[in-house]
Design a protein around this motif. Sequence first.
Motif, PDB file in Angstrom:
ATOM      1  N   GLY A 120     -17.919  -3.207   0.421  1.00 13.87           N
ATOM      2  CA  GLY A 120     -16.757  -2.801   1.207  1.00 13.87           C
ATOM      3  C   GLY A 120     -16.360  -1.355   1.022  1.00 13.87           C
ATOM      4  O   GLY A 120     -15.390  -0.901   1.617  1.00 13.87           O
ATOM      5  N   VAL A 167       0.835  -1.195   0.000  1.00 16.89           N
ATOM      6  CA  VAL A 167       0.000   0.000   0.000  1.00 16.89           C
ATOM      7  C   VAL A 167       0.873   1.250   0.000  1.00 16.89           C
ATOM      8  O   VAL A 167       0.594   2.232  -0.702  1.00 16.89           O
ATOM      9  N   PRO A 225      -9.987  -6.919  -1.955  1.00 18.86           N
ATOM     10  CA  PRO A 225     -10.878  -5.835  -1.535  1.00 18.86           C
ATOM     11  C   PRO A 225     -10.598  -5.376  -0.105  1.00 18.86           C
ATOM     12  O   PRO A 225     -11.031  -4.296   0.288  1.00 18.86           O
ATOM     13  N   GLY A 226      -9.866  -6.185   0.644  1.00 20.29           N
ATOM     14  CA  GLY A 226      -9.511  -5.783   2.008  1.00 20.29           C
ATOM     15  C   GLY A 226      -8.708  -4.499   2.028  1.00 20.29           C
ATOM     16  O   GLY A 226      -8.622  -3.822   3.063  1.00 20.29           O
ATOM     17  N   VAL A 227      -8.129  -4.151   0.881  1.00 21.76           N
ATOM     18  CA  VAL A 227      -7.321  -2.934   0.829  1.00 21.76           C
ATOM     19  C   VAL A 227      -8.205  -1.680   0.795  1.00 21.76           C
ATOM     20  O   VAL A 227      -7.724  -0.578   1.074  1.00 21.76           O
ATOM     21  N   ILE A 228      -9.482  -1.842   0.465  1.00 21.52           N
ATOM     22  CA  ILE A 228     -10.341  -0.656   0.305  1.00 21.52           C
ATOM     23  C   ILE A 228     -10.445   0.142   1.612  1.00 21.52           C
ATOM     24  O   ILE A 228     -10.102   1.328   1.629  1.00 21.52           O
ATOM     25  N   PRO A 229     -10.878  -0.472   2.730  1.00 21.12           N
ATOM     26  CA  PRO A 229     -10.922   0.339   3.963  1.00 21.12           C
ATOM     27  C   PRO A 229      -9.539   0.781   4.444  1.00 21.12           C
ATOM     28  O   PRO A 229      -9.423   1.827   5.085  1.00 21.12           O
ATOM     29  N   VAL A 230      -8.513   0.016   4.120  1.00 21.66           N
ATOM     30  CA  VAL A 230      -7.152   0.434   4.493  1.00 21.66           C
ATOM     31  C   VAL A 230      -6.795   1.727   3.759  1.00 21.66           C
ATOM     32  O   VAL A 230      -6.306   2.696   4.360  1.00 21.66           O
ATOM     33  N   PHE A 251      -7.856 -11.735  -5.115  1.00 25.79           N
ATOM     34  CA  PHE A 251      -8.682 -10.529  -5.012  1.00 25.79           C
ATOM     35  C   PHE A 251      -8.368  -9.827  -3.691  1.00 25.79           C
ATOM     36  O   PHE A 251      -8.248 -10.478  -2.651  1.00 25.79           O
TER      37      PHE A 251
END
Lengths: 340, 340, 340, 340
Positions: free
Chosen positions: B293, B216, B255-260, B253
């Motif tokens: 998310g 990130v 998507p866990g990076v979205i809130p991060v 995939f």
Amino acid sequence: MIIKMDTGASAMEIDDVVAKVHALELEAQINRGAARVVIGVFGANTGEIDSEIFEAFGGVESAVRIQKPFKLASRDFKPDNTTVKVGDVEIGGNKLVMMAGPCAVESDPEVTMACARLAKKCGAQLLRGGASKPRTSPFAFQGLGEDGLKILAEARKETGLLVVTEVVDKEDVDLVAKYADLMQVGARNMQNYRLLDAVGRCGKPVLLKRGLAATVEEWLMAADYVLRCNGHPNVILCNRGIRTFDGATRFTFDPGVIPVLRHLTHLPIITDPSHAAGKWQFVPDYAKMAVAGGTDGLIIEIHPDPKKALCDGAQSLTFSDFARLTGELQIIASAVGRSM
Amino acid sequence: MIIKMDTGASAMEIDDVVAKVHALELEAQINRGAARVVIGVFGANTGEIDSEIFEAFGGVESAVRIQKPFKLASRDFKPDNTTVKVGDVEIGGNKLVMMAGPCAVESDPEVTMACARLAKKCGAQLLRGGASKPRTSPFAFQGLGEDGLKILAEARKETGLLVVTEVVDKEDVDLVAKYADLMQVGARNMQNYRLLDAVGRCGKPVLLKRGLAATVEEWLMAADYVLRCNGHPNVILCNRGIRTFDGATRFTFDPGVIPVLRHLTHLPIITDPSHAAGKWQFVPDYAKMAVAGGTDGLIIEIHPDPKKALCDGAQSLTFSDFARLTGELQIIASAVGRSM
Amino acid sequence: MIIKMDTGASAMEIDDVVAKVHALELEAQINRGAARVVIGVFGANTGEIDSEIFEAFGGVESAVRIQKPFKLASRDFKPDNTTVKVGDVEIGGNKLVMMAGPCAVESDPEVTMACARLAKKCGAQLLRGGASKPRTSPFAFQGLGEDGLKILAEARKETGLLVVTEVVDKEDVDLVAKYADLMQVGARNMQNYRLLDAVGRCGKPVLLKRGLAATVEEWLMAADYVLRCNGHPNVILCNRGIRTFDGATRFTFDPGVIPVLRHLTHLPIITDPSHAAGKWQFVPDYAKMAVAGGTDGLIIEIHPDPKKALCDGAQSLTFSDFARLTGELQIIASAVGRSM
Amino acid sequence: MIIKMDTGASAMEIDDVVAKVHALELEAQINRGAARVVIGVFGANTGEIDSEIFEAFGGVESAVRIQKPFKLASRDFKPDNTTVKVGDVEIGGNKLVMMAGPCAVESDPEVTMACARLAKKCGAQLLRGGASKPRTSPFAFQGLGEDGLKILAEARKETGLLVVTEVVDKEDVDLVAKYADLMQVGARNMQNYRLLDAVGRCGKPVLLKRGLAATVEEWLMAADYVLRCNGHPNVILCNRGIRTFDGATRFTFDPGVIPVLRHLTHLPIITDPSHAAGKWQFVPDYAKMAVAGGTDGLIIEIHPDPKKALCDGAQSLTFSDFARLTGELQIIASAVGRSM
């Protein structure tokens, strides 16, 4: 090998096939579907058995090899979705299941009781809590053992919630089974085959977490270990993040595996957003993603005072955050045609 | 270093600070928020500058170092969410954005036109399509180049959809900018710094895909390259899966990076479920997860006849699958308080 | 497709086959081995060409498809090891090659000169040093550009060492080629295809670093880009660590790839232990491993005063450590039948 | 916490300190070095103990906290290298140790006997062979159990080689300890804490393999589990490859961890090139790298007829390849100042 019986095959025809399987020193598992019976034939040397042997039997429609390395967990063996009953709760049906509770059962029973009351109030069906904690360091808090299990049972008695808790070794299976409604096998133990055998034989349903670097195939082969021993498919898979190069979260959240599993296996899937995130801030969004992506339920860590938690406080939701989340999840669940 | 001006700081006070920054041979970027002006000070040697130098100036509330390795992309520099305007479409606001189209623009213009018409009908705002395809093998189809860009422009003319397409090299920036409304930098080029500089300077908004093994922090530092050159924050991040040990899907995939990202940066986030999945079967669930998310939009590959696609047919949705998906996504979007 | 000519095939027979290849709008590359000529046939649509077309030609022994996704780099196309000439230095032969120098060419020329003198004294053949540094942050030192290249050329003049330096963009190829003997393509640019094309065409040999999450197949396909453009096989592969979950070192050292490459490709292999380790303490052991495992050479960062280095000082060896290491490496080299 | 005693501290002074540790309900481990005694103080709550408590005792030079998450395995606790005695073989000294044998002990004892004879002839000190095989699929061959252990003991009797074999569950520890000289804990069990406790208590030395996605810290904390229980440091670490995105080999070979471990821990290190490679072709080069990089020994799979092996034949060396390899390794060993 999968032997599909004719839709009208008689019990005697089925028995004959099973007897032949045993005569070949192989194992048979029977899947009685709505339309027909399917017999799975398993063993180290199935590769050497000619399918024609079985096709000659009365009532047999076809006999074909399962190409995938996992067998009992595969849709080839059981095409229809499995629902697992934990007490009177059905996992894998239309209604999503919520499991919540503290990471570890702490010596103050009130922590667990408070979590249980909140979980009940928010619509959860199961109480989670670790009585034996597999900790990376031998010098960290390892859990209360049977005292912890008793606290969980007490909370069940008061709230009516069912109990899911981890069993960390084969020798604990009988003890944990005395108190738990759902036996959890943790990520570190996903390939502890003796433990898988033992929980498979104990008769209780099993929540099998994904190993942190396990492929989908390895995970479903681990499920095969349990399925082979308990004779009926009461295994629930639980995704909880995998280990990758990305250190932004404790583990890399892996909800992408949900539709992959749905394609390959008939078993229900539960998602643990707490361990993946490692930080409570990301847990709500992770939970929402999993519901939108088709999970059959969630297991979430909560704590009345996360800063004082003995274990994993950073990833535990406060009661107010959890209450808000359960409300939000109901809306997403209904958006994908599920209830909660 | 971040210099927060007083809420009532005058234009002259701001100018004085900027002049001092330049006198120190550093760069200044000004973020004019609703409440106050923040001045970012950047350069190789900011570590040697004493913050007290600036705190002595009139109108300065505070001067503090940004601890994170990314600067312009960070919420420390710009606390409020950024919305990026592409034509008349706003990305990063309440309304989710849909981008759809073929992987590659093919020589038959009708493929792209048909995609554009369907995308328009289903409510998409942008048409995607590759005119230059960075292919792993030099012997694979590399795209139509300007002929492909012209087809995209033609489709824009007919449907009113805006065009997003990839620019693969600095030397192509002017050409692509002539046709594209949104300049895509692909995953393989996330750290092609000359390209980042050039697209930053071209004035058009930029869709910056995550490198397949980028952290990130590296991704946001790549955004800093673009942000530094274009002077106003028109970068959109796009998650598209990462490379891990797990081979069940083309990429894993993420998507866990979205809130991060939401936590760390003010930039909008778009999700590409197609490249992550690599198989069309998983694309709808991946898209739903991303919306639940918190993504600000989606970019999805579609094709009138995926089996005949020149590129990535396996991950392209048919028209009917895409139409069904857009309907389902609207329900999830409204479940998380967004429109689509 | 690989067309093996008879051992006694005439020049005219070879020309006829090549003419046919071109008539089919495909590319031909000729590998003139000791025993026979092999013609590689490449292009997007070779899959549709029937091998019988070529087998009917005079002087053709066989025509078979290359199954691997990389072609020109594969041993199927060229079974014998390739040696690449850089100036009068042969890379890929019995004698191991040593490249050493500072991470970045610094504004004080004496840093580079001192490194060059030491490298020469210790038996190195090439001087490394970055004039353009692709840095993760836009605010970090980016290199001296042409001034740095001139310092490298000056050091070559004084010491006789050849120069290897990185080219970061297509537009710099001519400039860098003016000064460099070996053109380095960095890990971040391994799939910058325009750059690969351009360095392939410039005529100089190319050192192609492995992308930090590149598979072996992707790496060899990147080599194919270069090989396709320069017409003779002067590409040297360089392993430099990969990105994994393991944060104990900067990257995870990957010498295991050396014998894998040896099996799949005819190209020489150089190892960079410095970037993998990220800490000078581990560089000597990493270098020894690579030599024992069959690398054709090493590229190592050194600095007269690592603590003051502008770039990557933590992974640079001091002069005394480097001198000791070169002595130790000679012993290991001779233990595996190589000289140094 | 580490309490360094004065070089001339008396036995009574040491006892007093240990008594105080126990009075605080903490654990003490004593490391009697050449120059002085060091007392390690361990327990869940050491963080709350003030070091001044101990510094007030007679004979105490200093009391400082260990910052690293692993304690007993760290060089902070024991600065000097540990050598582990297995029978009369010393592991971790100047002389490298070779362990070789079949992947699994097969029902034909002659396979194991032939391996043992060859291993002996080639200078190996230990015979490896799996009697219990943890297999990914429940339907694969799981090993012979005690019958296999007896075959190993028989081979020891004939050849004089010591026996290393895997123990897969706590309940097997007594049985395996009856036959084995060195107890192997496999990669899948690296975090099976009950097993680690049990092998720690059994008194035999332990070969602890790295988990396939274990960080160095987790691995050394697993060693702490064993070290805490056996009271003297007879744990040997074994690197065997890690799981990454790179599918070119079965696992990604990780010899880069050898100098990292050397830096952090006093424990000896053995390398398994066979499981990392997964293909026999790469095993010799991997073995050479490990020796050049400082490993204390190797564990290698061999088989008289790999194609007929019941388990992992693809990674087993033939007898002639193994014999050649041992000769080559001796030369490399002496190049790095070790004997073999």
